[in-house]
Structure formats: structure tokens, C-alpha cells
Motif scaffolding. Structure first.
Motif, short mmCIF file in Angstrom:
data_model
loop_
_atom_site.label_atom_id
_atom_site.label_comp_id
_atom_site.label_asym_id
_atom_site.label_seq_id
_atom_site.Cartn_x
_atom_site.Cartn_y
_atom_site.Cartn_z
N TRP A 75 41.80 25.75 52.59
CA TRP A 75 42.67 26.82 52.09
C TRP A 75 43.63 27.30 53.18
O TRP A 75 43.24 27.54 54.32
CB TRP A 75 41.83 28.00 51.59
CG TRP A 75 42.60 28.83 50.60
CD1 TRP A 75 43.11 30.07 50.80
CD2 TRP A 75 42.93 28.46 49.27
NE1 TRP A 75 43.76 30.52 49.68
CE2 TRP A 75 43.67 29.53 48.70
CE3 TRP A 75 42.69 27.33 48.48
CZ2 TRP A 75 44.15 29.51 47.40
CZ3 TRP A 75 43.17 27.31 47.19
CH2 TRP A 75 43.90 28.38 46.67
N HIS B 145 40.65 33.70 43.43
CA HIS B 145 41.19 33.34 42.13
C HIS B 145 41.04 31.84 41.89
O HIS B 145 40.76 31.40 40.76
CB HIS B 145 42.66 33.75 42.05
CG HIS B 145 43.30 33.39 40.75
ND1 HIS B 145 44.40 32.56 40.68
CD2 HIS B 145 42.97 33.70 39.47
CE1 HIS B 145 44.74 32.40 39.41
NE2 HIS B 145 43.89 33.09 38.65
N ALA B 146 41.24 31.03 42.95
CA ALA B 146 41.08 29.58 42.79
C ALA B 146 39.62 29.23 42.50
O ALA B 146 39.33 28.29 41.75
CB ALA B 146 41.54 28.86 44.05
N ASP C 55 43.81 34.99 46.78
CA ASP C 55 44.23 33.76 46.10
C ASP C 55 43.10 32.74 46.10
O ASP C 55 42.93 31.98 45.12
CB ASP C 55 45.46 33.17 46.79
CG ASP C 55 46.71 34.02 46.56
OD1 ASP C 55 46.71 34.84 45.63
OD2 ASP C 55 47.67 33.84 47.35
N LEU C 56 42.33 32.67 47.19
CA LEU C 56 41.19 31.77 47.24
C LEU C 56 40.16 32.18 46.19
O LEU C 56 39.61 31.31 45.48
CB LEU C 56 40.56 31.78 48.63
CG LEU C 56 39.24 31.02 48.78
CD1 LEU C 56 39.42 29.55 48.42
CD2 LEU C 56 38.67 31.17 50.19
N THR D 200 39.58 21.34 46.16
CA THR D 200 40.31 22.60 45.97
C THR D 200 41.10 22.89 47.25
O THR D 200 40.53 23.07 48.32
CB THR D 200 39.32 23.75 45.71
OG1 THR D 200 38.64 23.49 44.47
CG2 THR D 200 40.07 25.08 45.62
N PRO E 228 39.15 31.42 38.34
CA PRO E 228 40.45 31.79 37.76
C PRO E 228 40.37 32.92 36.75
O PRO E 228 41.34 33.66 36.56
CB PRO E 228 40.91 30.48 37.10
CG PRO E 228 40.19 29.41 37.86
CD PRO E 228 38.87 29.98 38.19
N THR F 120 41.32 36.93 37.58
CA THR F 120 42.64 37.26 38.11
C THR F 120 43.00 38.72 37.98
O THR F 120 43.82 39.23 38.74
CB THR F 120 43.72 36.40 37.40
OG1 THR F 120 44.98 36.65 38.00
CG2 THR F 120 43.78 36.74 35.91
N ASN G 217 45.17 24.38 48.78
CA ASN G 217 46.57 24.79 48.63
C ASN G 217 47.36 24.47 49.91
O ASN G 217 48.43 25.01 50.14
CB ASN G 217 46.68 26.29 48.36
CG ASN G 217 46.33 27.13 49.59
OD1 ASN G 217 45.58 26.67 50.45
ND2 ASN G 217 46.86 28.33 49.67
#
Length: 830
Positions: free
Chosen positions: A123, A142-143, A139-140, A63, A146, A149, A65
Motif C-alpha cells: 500500500w 476501505h480496500a 483508503d487501505l 491488493t 469496501p 466506506t 495501490n
């Protein structure tokens, strides 16, 4: 959560009469009227995942980004440092990577996180504000889940933090942190885990590891530029190294320039020209598909915007931009502002990585300097008037810091520290924008450079100072005339006596017209012109002019004025040069007596008079008396100034030369070897005095009948002079002549003849056929011809030498007499 129960059909709610309720027996409305209506417009329906304890949430493999870095090269040591830091077992690891904007911090962090870190998740959070940090953590979350959200950002942020505190095999990159307080509350919540922080902030990280990122080396910079450029122009690499150097190897600037060259099909060398002519425009240009906010102009403007609350910081940066990029003495900024204000300004610049300071020395990246001294009407930090004011302040501060006497050895360390800053400062000022202060810096630096043996730079500096003063002050200004006088003196010492004579003649004419015949500067010019005549081989003309100067100096200044005494000393030297030793000795004695009375025994001029008198004794053949006097002078100079002071070294050289002339070759060799060792410890290897010492030692080896040891020394001197001064410089020609003499002594006559022939050709072209040095080489060549049995070739040369010596030195001069004997021998006359 449980769902609410339902009321049985036909049965209304129980209503109490208390507290103003509805009394029994009254009208009862329909029960449905009293059913509460709930607005569900903003209601959040949570999925079952929301009720799983956050610490039990499992992260999916890989995981991340973390952005893919653009072109990345090198940085091996920094990557290895990050490997070591994050390999520590247990606990919390926070590594700060700081440096100048554009130095490649984010690119390196992304490369390391993607290719060398095994953590999960990895991340990336843009952390230039508190809001950005919150968004990145949300955002983390949410990752990780999911389905969540719809939760508010603050809630997601908190869930991400709770998950991270419950795990430790992860990496969070906080990129571009601007203020430490934006992330400190976050860091304080962790006892395990890994944070990699990139920032321009160099200070304030008291409890974390910090690592400064500097620019890549020249090979890495070249590789980076080439990778970007070759995507479209694979063969166009000419000039890349020069562009990289001009941009100071700054990665952002390299990528910006390479992308521009690739897209616009601009060759790197053409880009370099555009950068020189239109720097402001090029700092803001990049390729069309690149982020226009990600240029060096925009990046550094943002940094300076953040320093707006400390206006002095901008002033300081613009002043520092006019010096060399490294080792800028902090005291050049003294009195610019009150110490607390100046300390704050420097501290803020250092905190934002615009400068670094260590042990009182400041460093600024050369591209930051170029940016800060380039006016741009669209940038409030670089208005033209502010840039000009900073340049003038930088000039004034350098001038104030320079020692008053460039010839004082005790001031040389200060000169050497400031010289790079004078050189860069004057070099950054374009033609036509120089001021009188610029000329002063160039003029004084030329004196120091000449004394240090850097003749070429001394001439260039003095010539530019002369041009500036002529333009700014006018042809007749005393400072302009002083620059022309000094330029002539440097040319004379550099072995260009003809040019020195021309410059001195012009300066003397102008000083007579502007200042008058009796002005001290005019008398100085007459002395210097006479000295140039003597250096140019016109010894009789020099003696005649010195005689007139002595008469005039006595009338204008008085018999015992220091300038009159100097003129008398110079006249004695001219007498000695033409072979009138008796008059030279008498004048040296009287001048020495007066200097002792007027200046004192230890004054440099008095010591010079003692040395000149000893040399006259030596020329008269009184070697015992000369050696005794030279020995006394060397002892006194060493006691007064120290063994390695220039005056002490000169006195020791004179003593060694006296021993050499007296035939004490062994003692001369020992003295010259010791002198050469001392000179090489205090002067650069190509300094004229070092080369002269090598030449003198070679002469001593020759006198000791050891030409084999002399030849390598003389060959080295010749090579060094040829590479620094040129093939036809008079000093180079002298070295070639001496090398020929050593080869002839060693029996290498063919090699000697070749060296004498090329030397004669050069001296005739540079000095003229009648110059003493030209005639000396012609005599040497004739001697070599005679030694190989080529008598007919020797005779014409000896005839010309005899005629020339008789004209220049007189018929009775020892050198003239010796040539006459050689000619008679060549003709067969016994």
C-alpha cells in the motif's frame, strides 16, 4: 445491536407524579404526542461486515495501490539492498530511502514494491502531512472492507492500523515524508510488518535503517533519457550524453528534459544550448502532459520554502553554489555567522538532502548549484541581488583561503584542495560580470598552475585575468601591468619566446610611462625583457641590456640591493651564454660573496649563485671543482628542504649533469634514475620537470653508449609533449631533435634524418632561421647527411650554421669553432 420494543396499542406510558410530573386525574394528552422523535438524517447503518473482528478480515490477493513507475532503469545495488533488508524474518522492518529531491526515490520505491516485493497488501501512502497519512490508512481500510466506506476517516484509519498490527506479511510505502513526527506515532504502534519510507530528510532516523540514494551512473542516465525521448524521436540521440552530464544525472531533470525534447521536437544538443542561455526558464519547463509542479524548479523551491525559518540556510546554499560540487572545505564558510547559527543552517540543509557533509567536506549536487546561482525574479530564494552577493562572498572566501606563496611546496596540498573550487568558481562567472577579485584568483592560480607544469591552463588563466583587469582597472593599473608581465613570463617558459618578447616590450614601455624609469617594477620589466631576448636566442642583445640594468640598479637601488644582485647574476649568465666564461666566473663570485653577506648562506638566491658559479666552472672545463661544488649544494639543499623539495631536486639534477659532462656516464645514469623516481612521486607525469628528467636520463644512456635505452624514453617525452603542447611547440621540437640524435647514434640514420628535417622545418617556422636552436638542428641534419655520404647536401647547411653562430655567439665560441671544423671536413680540407 437490538432494535427498540413497541408500546401496546391504547396504553399510554406510565407517568410518575414525582418531581413535578403530571398528577393523576389531570388532562391526559394523546399518547402519540409523547412519542420521542429521532432525527435520522446523519445516522449510519452498518452492514454485518462491520461486526466482524478486524483481525479476521481477509485481504484479497494482490491488493495494491502502488503507482506504476514511469521510466525506470538500473539501480541494481539499491534494489538488492532492499531485497536483503526486507527478507529478514520476523519483527518490524523500517527502511528509510533518503536523498535529494528529484533523485528518483519514489520511482525506485514503486518499482521495487511492484516487481520485487511479495507482500500483501502493498500500500502506497503519500505521507507529506499527518492528514495525508490518515487519509492513506483510511483508503487501505476501505480496500480491505469496501462496505465500510461510510465510516469517518479517523475510524477507518484506526481499523487499518488494527488490521496491520494483527498481520505481518504486508508492505506500507510512506512516500515523501517531510517531518518524522508525522509518522513516528504510527511506527511506534508496530512490532511486526514492513515500512518503506522515502524522504528528503537525511537525519533524525535514529532507530531505523537508512539508505542514501544518489544519482544513477552515466550509462543509466543515458538509458533513462533515451527511453523517454525515443517515444517520439527515436533517432535524435546526438548530445544526450552532454545533456545528462550537464544535468548531473538527476532523474527528475533527465525526464523533464527528455519529455520537453520529445514534445517540442527539440534536439538534445539544442536543449543544451537553451539550458546554457536561459537556465531559469528551462528549469521550470516540461512537456504539456507532465505535472508542472513536478519540475526541479518547483521541487527545490518547496524544499527551500520549508527552510524559510532559517534564512542563513539559503545564504549558505547560494555561496556553496559557486564552488566545485564535491569536497568543499567547510572552513570556507567560517565567520559567515556565529558557529551555532552556521551549524544549524548546515544541519538543516543536510537534513533536507540539499547538501551532504562528511569530515569537514561538503558536497552539493551540481544541478542544485546551478539552480541556486541562477537568478529568477519569480523565486524568492533566487533574487538577482542575493545571487550576486553570494558570488562575491564566495570569491572573497576563496581569496582569503589561498596560500600567499604559490611557489612554496608546503602550500601545495592546500592549493590542490582549493584549485577545483577556484576553477569552477571563475568558470561559472559569465564574461563581463567578473570583478577585480575574479582577476586576482585567476592571476594567482596561473602562477601555481605554471609551476605545476600545467602551462596551457596557466596561460588561459593569466590571459583572462589580464582581460578582466584591463576592463575593470584600466590599461595602466599596476595590477594590469603585473598580469601582462606574468603572461609574458609563462609564454617564455612554455617555449614561446617571440611572444614573450613582444609582451615584455609593451609592459616595459607602459611601466616607464606610468611608473617611471626608476620604479622597481620598471627595473623588473627590463630584467625580464633581457631574459626573453636570451631565451629567444638574442644572447648578445640580452647581455647589452643586462649591462645597462646593472649600472642603473647600482645608481637607483645601491650595490647590495637584492634586485641589483639579481641583475648582476643575470648578466653573468648572459656572459656565459656568449662564451665569455672568465667574466661570468668573476661576476658570479662577487655576486655570491655579496649575497652571502646580505641574504645569508641559506637564502635561495645565495644557493642559486653557488649553483651558477658551479655551472660556470663546468663550462670552463673545471669539472672537478664544479662537481665538488654541486655536491655541496645538493647536500645543503637536501638538509635544508628535504630530498624531494624542488630546490633539492634541482641541485641533484645539476650534480648529475656535471657528472655527465665530466664523462662519468655510469654515475650520471644512477643519479638521473633516482631523481626521475623521486620526481614521479611528487609531480604529475606530464610535468615539464618530469619530462626533463626523462630527457636527461636518456642523455646519460647515450653517453654510456646505450642509445637503445635512450630511444624509448625520448620517444615517450616527444609523444607527451606533442599531445599536451602541440606539434610545433619549441619544447616538442627539442624533444624531436633529441630523439633524432639518439637514432643517429644507434645507426638509424634514415630515421634520424627524417626527424631532423621535420624539426628544422618547425624551428625555422616558429623560432626563425637565425635562432640558436634552429641552427643547432641544421648542424645535426648536416652531420647526418655527411654520415650517409651526402656531402653536397651537408655543406650548405654547415655554411649557414657557421654564419649564424659567428653572428650570435662570436667567432671564438666553442660551438662556432666546432662547426668551422665540421665544414672544413665536409669540404675535404684537412
Amino acid at each position: 445491536m437490538k432494535r427498540p420494543g413497541r408500546t401496546p396499542e391504547g396504553v399510554g406510558p406510565t407517568v410518575s407524579a414525582a418531581n413535578g410530573g403530571i398528577a393523576a386525574g389531570g388532562d391526559i394528552a394523546n399518547a402519540s404526542t409523547f412519542t420521542q422523535i429521532i432525527n435520522n438524517e446523519n445516522a449510519i447503518v452498518l452492514p454485518p461486515e462491520a461486526f466482524t473482528p478486524i483481525t479476521d478480515v481477509h485481504v484479497l490477493p494482490d491488493t495494491t495501490n502502488v503507482p506504476r513507475p514511469g521510466s525506470f532503469v538500473g539501480r541494481v545495488r539499491t534494489l538488492e539492498t532492499l531485497d536483503t533488508t526486507f527478507a529478514r524474518a520476523g519483527g518490524l522492518t523500517v527502511q528509510v530511502l533518503h536523498g535529494l529531491g528529484g533523485v528518483g526515490k519514489s520511482t525506485l520505491a514503486a518499482h521495487w514494491a511492484r516487481t520485487r516485493c511479495a507482500g500483501n497488501p502493498r500500500w502506497w501512502i503519500t505521507a507529506d502531512s499527518e492528514t495525508a497519512v490518515t487519509t492513506g490508512l483510511a483508503d487501505l481500510a476501505h480496500a480491505l472492507q469496501p462496505a465500510l466506506t461510510a465510516l469517518p476517516t479517523e475510524v477507518l484509519r484506526e481499523r487499518a492500523v488494527q488490521w496491520l498490527t494483527g498481520h505481518d506479511d504486508w508492505l506500507i510505502v510512506l512516500d515523501n515524508v517531510d517531518r518524522i513526527d508525522h509518522i513516528r506515532p504510527l511506527l511506534d504502534r508496530f512490532t511486526t510488518g514492513r515500512f518503506l519510507i522515502t524522504t528528503r530528510r537525511a537525519t533524525g532516523w535514529h532507530t531505523t535503517d537508512t539508505l542514501r540514494l544518489d544519482v544513477p551512473d552515466e550509462n543509466e542516465a543515458f538509458d533513462l533519457f533515451t527511453r523517454v525521448l525515443r517515444r517520439q524521436r527515436p533517432r535524435d540521440i546526438d548530445g544526450i550524453a552532454e545533456v545528462c552530464a550537464e544535468l548531473g544525472h538527476l532523474p527528475l531533470a533527465l525526464e523533464q528534459a527528455a519529455a520537453y525534447c520529445a514534445e517540442t521536437r527539440t534536439p538534445p544538443r539544442s536543449y543544451l544550448d537553451m539550458l546554457a542561455k536561459w537556465p531559469a526558464a528551462m528549469y521550470g519547463e516540461t512537456a504539456e502532459d507532465h505535472d508542472p509542479s513536478h519540475t526541479i524548479a518547483r521541487v527545490w523551491r518547496i524544499t527551500l520554502d520549508r527552510l524559510d525559518d532559517t534564512p542563513l540556510a539559503g545564504v549558505v546554499l547560494r555561496i556553496l553554489a559557486w564552488y566545485a560540487p564535491t569536497d568543499i572545505p567547510r572552513n570556507l564558510l567560517d565567520d559567515l555567522a556565529a558557529p551555532p547559527a552556521l551549524a544549524k543552517a548546515l544541519g538543516r540543509l543536510n537534513a533536507h538532502s540539499m547538501i551532504t557533509e562528511h569530515d569537514g567536506l561538503i558536497t552539493v549536487h551540481r544541478l542544485v548549484q546551478a539552480f541556486a546561482r541562477t537568478p529568477d525574479p519569480n523565486d524568492p530564494h533566487r533574487h538577482a541581488e542575493d545571487v550576486t552577493l553570494a558570488r562575491d562572498k564566495a570569491s572573497e572566501r576563496l581569496a582569503q583561503a589561498l596560500p600567499t606563496n604559490p611557489r612554496d611546496p608546503s602550500a601545495w596540498p592546500t592549493w590542490r584542495r582549493l584549485l577545483p573550487h577556484v576553477t569552477d568558481h571563475t568558470g561559472h562567472i559569465p564574461d563581463g560580470a567578473e570583478t577585480a577579485m575574479t582577476a586576482r584568483l585567476l592571476h594567482e592560480t596561473a602562477v601555481f598552475l605554471n609551476d605545476q607544469g600545467d602551462t596551457a591552463r596557466a596561460i588561459a588563466n593569466n590571459a583572462r585575468a589580464l582581460g578582466i583587469r584591463t576592463r575593470v582597472l584600466g590599461e595602466d593599473d599596476p595590477d594590469t601591468l603585473a598580469s601582462r608581465n606574468n603572461l609574458a613570463q609563462i609564454h617564455a617558459q612554455a617555449g614561446n619566446p617571440r611572444l614573450a618578447v613582444v609582451l615584455h616590450e609593451r609592459t616595459l614601455a607602459d611601466r616607464r610611462r606610468v611608473l617611471g624609469e626608476d620604479h622597481p617594477d620598471t627595473i623588473t620589466s627590463r630584467n625580464n625583457l633581457a631574459g626573453a631576448y636570451q631565451t629567444n636566442g638574442e644572447v648578445r642583445r640580452a647581455a647589452e641590456l643586462f649591462e645597462r640594468i646593472v649600472v642603473d640598479s647600482r645608481q637607483i637601488l645601491g650595490e647590495h640591493h637584492p634586485d641589483t644582485l639579481r641583475a648582476r647574476n643575470n648578466l653573468a649568465g648572459a656572459y656565459q651564454a656568449i662564451g665569455n666564461i672568465t667574466r661570468a666566473v668573476g661576476l658570479y663570485k662577487s655576486t655570491l660573496s655579496d649575497r652571502r653577506h646580505v641574504l645569508g648562506e641559506r637564502h635561495p638566491d645565495t644557493l642559486a649563485s653557488r649553483s651558477n658559479l658551479a655551472s660556470a666552472y663546468l663550462a670552463a672545463g673545471n669539472t672537478i671543482r664544479a662537481i665538488r661544488l654541486f655536491d655541496e649544494i645538493a647536500t645543503d639543499c637536501t638538509s635544508l628542504f628535504g630530498e624531494k623539495h624542488p630546490m633539492a631536486l634541482t641541485a641533484r639534477v645539476n650534480l648529475a649533469a656535471a657528472h655527465l659532462q665530466a664523462g662519468n656516464a655510469t654515475q650520471a645514469v644512477a643519479l638521473f634514475e633516482h631523481i626521475l623516481t623521486d620526481l614521479e612521486t611528487v609531480l604529475v607525469k606530464n610535468h615539464p620537470n618530469v619530462l626533463t628528467a626523462r630527457n636527461n636520463l636518456a642523455a646519460a644512456y647515450r653517453a654510456a653508449n646505450n642509445p637503445g635505452r635512450a630511444i624509448p624514453l625520448l620517444r615517450d617525452v616527444h609523444v607527451r609533449l606533442e599531445s599536451t603542447l602541440g606539434v610545433d611547440n619549441p619544447q616538442t621540437l627539442t624533444a624531436r631533435n633529441n630523439l633524432g640524435c639518439a637514432h643517429q647514434q644507434a645507426g638509424n640514420t634514415t630515421e634520424a634524418i627524417l626527424l631532423f628535417e621535420t624539426t628544422l622545418d618547425g624551428r625555422a617556422r616558429v623560432l626563425g632561421l637565425e635562432h640558436i636552436q634552429t641552427l643547432t638542428t641544421r648542424n645535426n641534419l648536416a652531420t647526418a647527411y655527411f654520415a650517409t655520404g651526402q656531402r653536397r647536401r651537408a655543406i650548405p647547411h654547415l655554411e649557414e650554421v657557421l654564419t649564424g653562430f659567428e653572428r650570435a655567439l662570436g667567432s671564438d665560441h666553442p660551438s662556432t669553432v666546432q662547426v668551422r671544423r665540421n665544414l672544413e671536413r665536409a669540404r675535404g680540407v684537412r
